[in-house]
Design a protein around this motif. Structure first.
Motif, PDB file in Angstrom:
ATOM      1  N   ASP A  52       0.827  -1.204   0.000  1.00  0.00           N
ATOM      2  CA  ASP A  52       0.000   0.000   0.000  1.00  0.00           C
ATOM      3  C   ASP A  52       0.863   1.256   0.000  1.00  0.00           C
ATOM      4  O   ASP A  52       0.586   2.224  -0.704  1.00  0.00           O
ATOM      5  N   ASP A  53       1.931   1.236   0.818  1.00  0.00           N
ATOM      6  CA  ASP A  53       2.813   2.400   0.892  1.00  0.00           C
ATOM      7  C   ASP A  53       3.508   2.658  -0.444  1.00  0.00           C
ATOM      8  O   ASP A  53       3.648   3.804  -0.880  1.00  0.00           O
ATOM      9  N   LEU A  54       3.948   1.586  -1.105  1.00  0.00           N
ATOM     10  CA  LEU A  54       4.615   1.738  -2.396  1.00  0.00           C
ATOM     11  C   LEU A  54       3.688   2.340  -3.441  1.00  0.00           C
ATOM     12  O   LEU A  54       4.065   3.265  -4.177  1.00  0.00           O
ATOM     13  N   VAL A  55       2.460   1.813  -3.517  1.00  0.00           N
ATOM     14  CA  VAL A  55       1.509   2.309  -4.504  1.00  0.00           C
ATOM     15  C   VAL A  55       1.122   3.752  -4.187  1.00  0.00           C
ATOM     16  O   VAL A  55       0.998   4.594  -5.085  1.00  0.00           O
ATOM     17  N   ALA A  56       0.929   4.051  -2.889  1.00  0.00           N
ATOM     18  CA  ALA A  56       0.583   5.420  -2.498  1.00  0.00           C
ATOM     19  C   ALA A  56       1.681   6.393  -2.892  1.00  0.00           C
ATOM     20  O   ALA A  56       1.417   7.508  -3.353  1.00  0.00           O
ATOM     21  N   ALA A  57       2.941   5.972  -2.718  1.00  0.00           N
ATOM     22  CA  ALA A  57       4.062   6.834  -3.082  1.00  0.00           C
ATOM     23  C   ALA A  57       4.095   7.079  -4.589  1.00  0.00           C
ATOM     24  O   ALA A  57       4.361   8.202  -5.049  1.00  0.00           O
ATOM     25  N   LEU A  58       3.834   6.029  -5.368  1.00  0.00           N
ATOM     26  CA  LEU A  58       3.808   6.181  -6.820  1.00  0.00           C
ATOM     27  C   LEU A  58       2.704   7.131  -7.254  1.00  0.00           C
ATOM     28  O   LEU A  58       2.911   7.990  -8.126  1.00  0.00           O
ATOM     29  N   GLU A  59       1.517   6.986  -6.652  1.00  0.00           N
ATOM     30  CA  GLU A  59       0.396   7.847  -7.026  1.00  0.00           C
ATOM     31  C   GLU A  59       0.675   9.293  -6.654  1.00  0.00           C
ATOM     32  O   GLU A  59       0.388  10.219  -7.432  1.00  0.00           O
ATOM     33  N   ALA A  60       1.238   9.511  -5.459  1.00  0.00           N
ATOM     34  CA  ALA A  60       1.563  10.876  -5.036  1.00  0.00           C
ATOM     35  C   ALA A  60       2.637  11.464  -5.949  1.00  0.00           C
ATOM     36  O   ALA A  60       2.586  12.649  -6.307  1.00  0.00           O
ATOM     37  N   GLY A  61       3.615  10.626  -6.345  1.00  0.00           N
ATOM     38  CA  GLY A  61       4.665  11.103  -7.244  1.00  0.00           C
ATOM     39  C   GLY A  61       4.124  11.490  -8.612  1.00  0.00           C
ATOM     40  O   GLY A  61       4.583  12.468  -9.220  1.00  0.00           O
ATOM     41  N   ALA A  62       3.116  10.731  -9.106  1.00  0.00           N
ATOM     42  CA  ALA A  62       2.507  11.067 -10.401  1.00  0.00           C
ATOM     43  C   ALA A  62       1.810  12.425 -10.334  1.00  0.00           C
ATOM     44  O   ALA A  62       1.922  13.242 -11.258  1.00  0.00           O
ATOM     45  N   VAL A  63       1.111  12.668  -9.232  1.00  0.00           N
ATOM     46  CA  VAL A  63       0.439  13.958  -9.074  1.00  0.00           C
ATOM     47  C   VAL A  63       1.470  15.076  -8.953  1.00  0.00           C
ATOM     48  O   VAL A  63       1.306  16.166  -9.521  1.00  0.00           O
ATOM     49  N   ALA A  64       2.558  14.807  -8.224  1.00  0.00           N
ATOM     50  CA  ALA A  64       3.614  15.810  -8.080  1.00  0.00           C
ATOM     51  C   ALA A  64       4.242  16.137  -9.436  1.00  0.00           C
ATOM     52  O   ALA A  64       4.588  17.295  -9.710  1.00  0.00           O
ATOM     53  N   GLY A  65       4.383  15.117 -10.269  1.00  0.00           N
ATOM     54  CA  GLY A  65       4.915  15.361 -11.608  1.00  0.00           C
ATOM     55  C   GLY A  65       4.009  16.258 -12.427  1.00  0.00           C
ATOM     56  O   GLY A  65       4.475  17.158 -13.138  1.00  0.00           O
ATOM     57  N   ALA A  66       2.697  16.034 -12.306  1.00  0.00           N
ATOM     58  CA  ALA A  66       1.743  16.897 -13.006  1.00  0.00           C
ATOM     59  C   ALA A  66       1.819  18.314 -12.467  1.00  0.00           C
ATOM     60  O   ALA A  66       1.752  19.300 -13.220  1.00  0.00           O
ATOM     61  N   GLN A  67       1.992  18.449 -11.151  1.00  0.00           N
ATOM     62  CA  GLN A  67       2.071  19.779 -10.535  1.00  0.00           C
ATOM     63  C   GLN A  67       3.286  20.556 -11.044  1.00  0.00           C
ATOM     64  O   GLN A  67       3.209  21.756 -11.316  1.00  0.00           O
ATOM     65  N   SER A  68       4.411  19.848 -11.209  1.00  0.00           N
ATOM     66  CA  SER A  68       5.615  20.529 -11.680  1.00  0.00           C
ATOM     67  C   SER A  68       5.441  21.034 -13.114  1.00  0.00           C
ATOM     68  O   SER A  68       5.987  22.081 -13.479  1.00  0.00           O
ATOM     69  N   GLU A  69       4.661  20.310 -13.925  1.00  0.00           N
ATOM     70  CA  GLU A  69       4.403  20.770 -15.286  1.00  0.00           C
ATOM     71  C   GLU A  69       3.471  21.976 -15.292  1.00  0.00           C
ATOM     72  O   GLU A  69       3.627  22.898 -16.099  1.00  0.00           O
ATOM     73  N   VAL A  70       2.493  21.961 -14.384  1.00  0.00           N
ATOM     74  CA  VAL A  70       1.571  23.096 -14.306  1.00  0.00           C
ATOM     75  C   VAL A  70       2.311  24.355 -13.886  1.00  0.00           C
ATOM     76  O   VAL A  70       2.082  25.447 -14.425  1.00  0.00           O
ATOM     77  N   VAL A  71       3.229  24.235 -12.925  1.00  0.00           N
ATOM     78  CA  VAL A  71       3.982  25.399 -12.440  1.00  0.00           C
ATOM     79  C   VAL A  71       4.730  26.083 -13.578  1.00  0.00           C
ATOM     80  O   VAL A  71       4.861  27.316 -13.610  1.00  0.00           O
ATOM     81  N   GLU A  72       5.215  25.291 -14.527  1.00  0.00           N
ATOM     82  CA  GLU A  72       5.976  25.860 -15.643  1.00  0.00           C
ATOM     83  C   GLU A  72       5.121  26.737 -16.545  1.00  0.00           C
ATOM     84  O   GLU A  72       5.649  27.489 -17.376  1.00  0.00           O
ATOM     85  N   LEU A  73       3.801  26.665 -16.406  1.00  0.00           N
ATOM     86  CA  LEU A  73       2.913  27.496 -17.212  1.00  0.00           C
ATOM     87  C   LEU A  73       2.776  28.906 -16.663  1.00  0.00           C
ATOM     88  O   LEU A  73       2.190  29.778 -17.309  1.00  0.00           O
ATOM     89  N   ASP A  74       3.308  29.152 -15.474  1.00  0.00           N
ATOM     90  CA  ASP A  74       3.234  30.491 -14.878  1.00  0.00           C
ATOM     91  C   ASP A  74       3.978  31.492 -15.754  1.00  0.00           C
ATOM     92  O   ASP A  74       5.123  31.263 -16.136  1.00  0.00           O
ATOM     93  N   GLY A  75       3.322  32.581 -16.096  1.00  0.00           N
ATOM     94  CA  GLY A  75       3.926  33.603 -16.942  1.00  0.00           C
ATOM     95  C   GLY A  75       3.944  33.259 -18.416  1.00  0.00           C
ATOM     96  O   GLY A  75       4.572  33.962 -19.210  1.00  0.00           O
ATOM     97  N   MET A  76       3.212  32.187 -18.804  1.00  0.00           N
ATOM     98  CA  MET A  76       3.223  31.739 -20.188  1.00  0.00           C
ATOM     99  C   MET A  76       1.932  32.087 -20.928  1.00  0.00           C
ATOM    100  O   MET A  76       1.637  31.504 -21.971  1.00  0.00           O
ATOM    101  N   ALA A  77       1.152  33.016 -20.407  1.00  0.00           N
ATOM    102  CA  ALA A  77      -0.102  33.391 -21.077  1.00  0.00           C
ATOM    103  C   ALA A  77       0.190  33.983 -22.447  1.00  0.00           C
ATOM    104  O   ALA A  77       1.201  34.671 -22.637  1.00  0.00           O
TER     105      ALA A  77
END
Length: 208
Positions: free
Chosen positions: A30-55
């Motif tokens: 459970d801990d391994l899968v939870a870490a993978l899922e949280a990491g996937a969301v974190a990866g998406a968050q890092s891509e969203v952050v790069e859109l700042d100032g890109m309007a």
């Protein structure tokens, strides 16, 4: 998005099964899968952050401010989701039993969507089509009710494949059409196109 959710649930179930087969305790799995899922969301968050100032520049400062505020809101929401996924139930992801229930729920929603789509085609699309047209044939194929139609096909001047829209068993080589856009006689017909089985690009008549 439903297809991705279903694929993710199937992947989790398989991963849990593989880990169990290797003797990994359920809590650790459970801990391994939870870490993978949280990491996937974190990866998406890092891509969203790069859109700042890109309007897009031509939209003006107000649009740019709204864009950046939206990026910040989505980024913060993703951080919260990652934290929640990692800490949920003491760091444990959904167990196999819960995932099985979730998968059944997803499949039920898919079946419900298919029923709604079939009702829409039957009640809205089909009544608006004309007999012996490609549009009507496609509607009948979507409903799984084209089994009684001819399967002869050919290519038109644009090299598009067209399929006969008449009933199976109609073909008679000697029953020629009286004129090009009129009654097809025994020949095949799809909208304004008519042809017989002798053309090089034709697939002869057969029943489905």
């Amino acid at each position: 998005m439903t297809q991705y959710q279903t694929a993710a649930v199937n992947a989790r179930l398989k991963l849990f099964a593989l880990l169990e087969a290797q003797g990994v305790p359920a809590s650790e799995a459970d801990d391994l899968v939870a870490a993978l899922e949280a990491g996937a969301v974190a990866g998406a968050q890092s891509e969203v952050v790069e859109l700042d100032g890109m309007a897009p520049r031509p939209r003006g400062p107000e649009f740019a401010d709204g864009w950046d505020e939206g990026v910040t809101a989505v980024s913060e929401a993703l951080v919260g989701i990652a934290d929640r996924e990692r800490s949920r139930r003491g760091g444990r992801s959904a167990g196999a039993a819960e995932l099985t229930v979730h998968l059944a729920d997803v499949r039920q929603r898919e079946r419900t969507d298919l029923v709604r789509l079939e009702r829409f085609v039957r009640e809205t699309v089909l009544p608006r089509t004309y007999p012996h047209t490609t549009q009507r044939r496609r509607a009948l194929e979507a409903l799984g009710e084209a089994g009684g139609l001819c399967t002869a096909r050919t290519r038109n001047a644009d090299e598009d494949v067209i399929v006969c829209t008449l009933d199976a068993g109609h073909y008679d080589l000697d029953d020629k059409p009286p004129f090009k856009d009129g009654k097809p006689g025994g020949w095949h017909k799809a909208d304004a196109s008519i042809w017989n089985d002798l053309g090089a690009a034709c697939i002869p008549h057969a029943a489905i």
